[in-house]
Design an enzyme around this catalytic site. Structure first.
Site, short mmCIF file in Angstrom:
data_model
loop_
_atom_site.label_atom_id
_atom_site.label_comp_id
_atom_site.label_asym_id
_atom_site.label_seq_id
_atom_site.Cartn_x
_atom_site.Cartn_y
_atom_site.Cartn_z
N GLU A 1 35.13 44.48 45.37
CA GLU A 1 33.90 44.91 46.02
C GLU A 1 33.76 44.27 47.40
OE1 GLU A 1 31.48 43.82 42.72
OE2 GLU A 1 32.47 45.40 41.55
N GLU B 1 34.25 45.81 35.36
CA GLU B 1 32.96 45.29 34.88
C GLU B 1 32.47 45.93 33.59
OE1 GLU B 1 33.64 45.80 38.09
OE2 GLU B 1 32.56 44.37 39.35
N1 LIG Z 1 33.40 40.21 37.84
C1 LIG Z 1 33.73 41.10 36.95
O1 LIG Z 1 33.07 42.07 36.82
C2 LIG Z 1 34.92 40.91 36.10
C3 LIG Z 1 35.11 41.67 34.93
C4 LIG Z 1 36.26 41.47 34.14
C5 LIG Z 1 37.17 40.53 34.56
N2 LIG Z 1 36.95 39.83 35.69
C6 LIG Z 1 37.87 38.87 36.19
O2 LIG Z 1 39.10 39.49 36.31
C7 LIG Z 1 40.10 38.52 36.14
C8 LIG Z 1 41.13 39.04 35.20
O3 LIG Z 1 40.59 39.07 33.92
P1 LIG Z 1 41.51 39.32 32.71
O4 LIG Z 1 40.78 38.87 31.51
O5 LIG Z 1 41.99 40.69 32.77
O6 LIG Z 1 42.75 38.40 33.07
P2 LIG Z 1 43.22 37.03 32.48
O7 LIG Z 1 42.92 36.92 31.06
O8 LIG Z 1 44.61 36.87 32.93
O9 LIG Z 1 42.31 36.02 33.25
C9 LIG Z 1 42.62 35.64 34.56
C10 LIG Z 1 42.06 34.28 34.82
O10 LIG Z 1 40.66 34.30 34.78
C11 LIG Z 1 40.24 33.05 34.47
N3 LIG Z 1 38.84 32.89 34.13
C12 LIG Z 1 38.35 32.29 33.04
N4 LIG Z 1 37.04 32.19 33.08
C13 LIG Z 1 36.65 32.78 34.21
C14 LIG Z 1 35.40 32.99 34.81
N5 LIG Z 1 34.28 32.48 34.31
N6 LIG Z 1 35.33 33.66 35.94
C15 LIG Z 1 36.45 34.10 36.50
N7 LIG Z 1 37.66 33.89 36.00
C16 LIG Z 1 37.78 33.23 34.87
C17 LIG Z 1 41.18 32.73 33.35
O11 LIG Z 1 41.25 31.36 33.14
C18 LIG Z 1 42.48 33.24 33.86
O12 LIG Z 1 43.19 32.27 34.56
C19 LIG Z 1 39.44 37.28 35.66
O13 LIG Z 1 39.33 36.38 36.73
C20 LIG Z 1 38.10 37.73 35.25
O14 LIG Z 1 37.15 36.72 35.43
C21 LIG Z 1 35.86 40.00 36.46
#
Ligand SMILES: NC(=O)c1ccc[n+]([C@@H]2O[C@H](COP(=O)([O-])OP(=O)(O)OC[C@H]3O[C@@H](n4cnc5c(N)ncnc54)[C@H](O)[C@@H]3O)[C@@H](O)[C@H]2O)c1
Ligand SMILES: *[C@@H]1O[C@H](CO)[C@@H](O)[C@H](O)[C@H]1NC(C)=O
Ligand SMILES: *[C@@H]1O[C@H](CO)[C@@H](O)[C@H](O)[C@H]1NC(C)=O
Ligand SMILES: *[C@@H]1O[C@H](CO)[C@@H](O)[C@H](O)[C@H]1NC(C)=O
Ligand SMILES: *[C@@H]1O[C@H](CO)[C@@H](O)[C@H](O)[C@H]1NC(C)=O
Length: 677
Positions: A115, A135
């Site tokens: 974003e 999200e």
């Molecule tokens: N903001 C959003 O809307 C949203 C939604 C879903 C995932 N994400 C982010 O996308 C990335 C990938 O997610 P995934 O689950 O597919 O990959 P993934 O499981 O490989 O996670 C990627 C990394 O995110 C870290 N992470 C853990 N807690 C977190 C937090 N509170 N905030 C941000 N990152 C954190 C994990 O330790 C890991 O190293 C992550 O960083 C996740 O936080 C964001």
């Protein structure tokens, strides 16, 4: 751990590089968002800054908004932890900046990360970066204008698809769609982005403010058609998830009333959804999933996992061959041992069929399949066990047989080798009784089909060493399972928790409730299939055998239904022989079979629990509760007895082992009037 911060550096070329630093994924924690605001203000103020590049530290742009902020809101019930609207609009102010801004994207730009990038005037990316708006998987919708800018950059139908499926794309695909302006090597990324930003300033490159674009969203009637189809799809496939339709509505609002109005609407809806039960459930799952592999006394005492290069599987039955399949897909050499050439061949054929099935469904390339199968060797004796690192025994439940196997293994395998059993009913201490290797014996409980189902219960005894548990957790992750460490008890974590589930369903049927009504209600609750269709799938032999085991173990809370025995007597065995509660034809959905009704009547007659011999009258809600509340009770026992080390482990185990709907933990919260901590 380093504090999150935003770096700022102005080069001799007059380009300010703003760098988000919050390892590992530069999550947009509140200090990062505030830091960005300040740094962009600074860049706007300073006369020596001509253009701006926004990037992330450590080869990653940003993984998105810090999800723990939302968890904090859930735990405290205080929404003021969320950024206010002025912060929501930080991306608008970047976009409206009088100096050109270019996003230099490497690694990943997900959620809030993408974003932010879309608010910049151009996006330069390194090869194979992941771009997406995931999200909806958390029960919320994209924020920071994501619902508005993505359609304006790549067109409505692709944008809707990316948001509704939450699936990321690569920078290469992004380049084709118009999300990315150029792809350059990671080494060149910053240099190329600085140059691009300067060229925008000199009007050699277009100065694009995404929110103001309309060329990609088509006419209003075309847009409405796309959104209508999307809504239909959502209602059909995920009717339980409010964020899906809300997302479509917000997109539509921006198309009808303009992007800026869309951003405000998005912020309003985001605020409502973030405190919804669905978001609470899904965010609980996000963090529970991360917590599950942290085991006190195992993963926090400085041990290093040992490498498991070669494993042996004993028994090529359904379970054994599924386990062997999972191992070779995880690039681990496997020797499969059977007792005669005929069974061995059958096991190997099953493994080949498992692997080829994945190829047929497009889940695996032919090349990877061949590579996996080349790691498999079938054997009839122990001569190749001299150098195995792990043995998983998956033979029939027979105490003396298993004892013989384990004492043989102790003699033949190297002393570091982990000895695991898939037993579900025999005490592991008894299995290892004739050995002096009890510290390296553990249980490995896969769910069938083992190469597909994602859960692995690792059972430890008092004697299993921490190193062995750590190694099994590690192997579990390598073969793409979610390992959960559990203590010994009948059924372990998942089957014990859910034994009252089919029992409750049978109780209701014998009280006069319709089988198909129950299945439909449980499906509507969010399980993929109901308890009766599940029995059809597993075959009645399994159901009869497991209910005997549970009847012995938990005689104080057992309901015995005559129904399964009657079904078996009438020649039915579920899906296996095409005759169950449902009729199974080659194509299409299973159809309720009316000819089971007399058998059910017979069961009710034998059971004789209907008040005055008449079917009870219950509401839909009561039916769901009569099936799931006893499950919740049993879950409390599992927790109390220390079978799992934390409640959230059981949440994940239930989602992965029983397909409990991951967005439905709200059901539990409202039940206990508690929050998810
Ligand atoms: N903001 C959003 O809307 C949203 C939604 C879903 C995932 N994400 C982010 O996308 C990335 C990938 O997610 P995934 O689950 O597919 O990959 P993934 O499981 O490989 O996670 C990627 C990394 O995110 C870290 N992470 C853990 N807690 C977190 C937090 N509170 N905030 C941000 N990152 C954190 C994990 O330790 C890991 O190293 C992550 O960083 C996740 O936080 C964001
Ligand atoms: C262990 O494997 C055997 C052989 O495949 C199988 O019959 C048995 O059901 C398995 N046990 C469990 C708990 O899955
Ligand atoms: C169990 O295994 C032992 C030893 O292999 C064998 O002698 C016995 O017949 C088996 N029992 C059953 C019930 O299969
Ligand atoms: C494991 O559980 C079973 C069934 O409850 C029990 O018989 C056995 O004694 C337990 N073993 C250990 C080591 O706790
Ligand atoms: C758990 O249940 C499944 C299906 O009901 C069954 O196949 C499996 O053997 C059971 N495992 C245990 C440990 O009871």
């Amino acid at each position: 751990m380093a504090l999150p911060k935003v770096d700022f550096e102005v080069g001799a070329d007059g380009v300010a590089v703003i760098t988000m630093c919050n390892p590992p994924v530069n999550a947009l924690a509140i200090p990062i968002i505030m830091g960005l605001k300040n740094r962009f203000d600074e860049a706007a103020r300073r006369n020596d800054v001509k253009a701006i590049v926004l990037t992330g530290k450590g080869g990653r742009f940003s993984g998105g908004f810090d999800i723990s902020v939302m968890q904090k809101v859930h735990r405290t019930g205080d929404s003021s932890h969320l950024p206010d609207v002025s912060v929501e609009l930080v991306v608008n102010s970047i976009e409206d900046s009088k100096k050109p801004v270019v996003a230099a994207v490497a690694g990943l730009a997900l959620g809030g990360g993408l974003e932010l990038a879309m608010g910049c005037h151009a996006r330069i990316a390194a090869p194979r970066a992941q771009l997406g708006l995931p999200e909806l998987t958390l029960g919320i919708i994209p924020g920071f204008g994501g619902t508005q800018r993505l359609p304006r950059l790549i067109g409505l139908s692709k944008a809707v698809e990316m948001m509704l499926t939450s699936k990321p794309i690569t920078s290469e695909e992004g380049r084709k769609l118009g999300l990315i302006d150029a792809i350059v090597s990671s080494e060149e990324l910053l240099k190329a982005s600085r140059l691009w930003a300067l060229e925008i300033g000199e009007r050699c490159k277009p100065w694009v403010r995404s929110l103001h674009r309309t060329d990609k969203i088509g006419s209003l009637s075309e847009a409405r058609e796309v959104l209508r189809t999307a809504r239909q799809q959502v209602k059909k496939t995920v009717p339980h998830l409010p964020q899906q339709l809300a997302c479509v509505d917000v997109i539509e609002h921006g198309i009808v009333h303009g992007g800026y109005s869309g951003v405000l609407k998005e912020a309003e809806v985001f605020k409502q959804l973030v405190v919804s039960d669905t978001a609470k459930g899904l965010i609980n799952v996000f963090f529970s999933q991360r917590a599950i592999s942290k085991v006190p006394g195992v993963t926090d005492i400085g041990l290093k996992p040992r490498n498991v290069k070669k494993a042996a599987v004993i028994g090529g039955g359904l379970m054994g061959s599924g386990i062997a399949t999972a191992l070779i897909l995880g690039n681990i050499h496997v020797i499969l041992k059977e007792i005669n050439p005929e069974f061995l061949l059958k096991g190997i054929k099953t493994i080949e069929a498992n692997v080829n099935g994945l190829v047929r469904r497009g889940k695996l390339t032919k090349q990877k399949a061949d590579a996996a199968l080349s790691l498999l060797r079938g054997v009839l004796d122990y001569s190749e066990f001299k150098d195995v690192d792990l043995v998983i025994e998956a033979v029939i439940e027979n105490i003396s047989l298993k004892q013989t196997i384990f004492s043989d293994l102790e003699k033949i395998c190297p002393p570091h080798c982990i000895l695991a059993s898939n037993t579900s009913t025999i005490d592991l201490d008894v299995v290892g009784k004739t050995t002096s290797s009890q510290n390296r014996i553990a249980g490995a409980h896969f769910f069938s089909p083992a190469h597909i189902m994602p859960l692995l219960e690792i059972i430890r005894t008092d004697k299993t060493s921490a190193q062995v548990i750590l190694d099994l957790i590690t192997v579990g992750k390598i073969i793409k399972k979610t390992p959960v460490v559990v203590g010994n008890c009948t059924g372990f974590a998942v089957n014990k928790t859910f034994f009252p589930y089919s029992q409750g369903a049978h109780l209701l049927v014998n009280l006069g409730v319709d089988v198909f009504r129950i299945d439909t209600l449980i499906r509507n609750f969010g399980f993929p299939i109901g308890p009766f269709q599940l029995q059809d799938l597993a075959g009645y032999g399994v159901a009869v055998a497991t209910s005997k085991v549970f009847a012995d173990a938990f005689s104080d809370r057992i309901f015995k239904s005559p129904l399964l025995d009657l079904l078996i007597k009438s020649g039915r065995n579920g899906k296996n022989n095409g005759k169950g509660y449902y009729i199974y034809e080659k194509a299409g959905k299973p159809k309720p079979d009316p000819s089971i009704l007399p058998i059910i009547e017979e069961s009710r007659r034998l059971c004789n629990i209907m008040p005055n011999g008449k079917p009870i009258s219950v509401t839909d809600q009561e039916i769901v509760e009569m099936i799931l509340f006893p499950v919740v009770n049993e879950a409390c026992r599992v927790l109390e007895d220390g079978v799992v080390i934390r409640a959230s482990d059981l949440d994940i185990a239930s989602v992965l082992g029983m397909s409990f709907p991951n967005y439905r933990f709200d059901f539990l919260y409202s039940l206990f009037k508690i929050d998810n901590n």
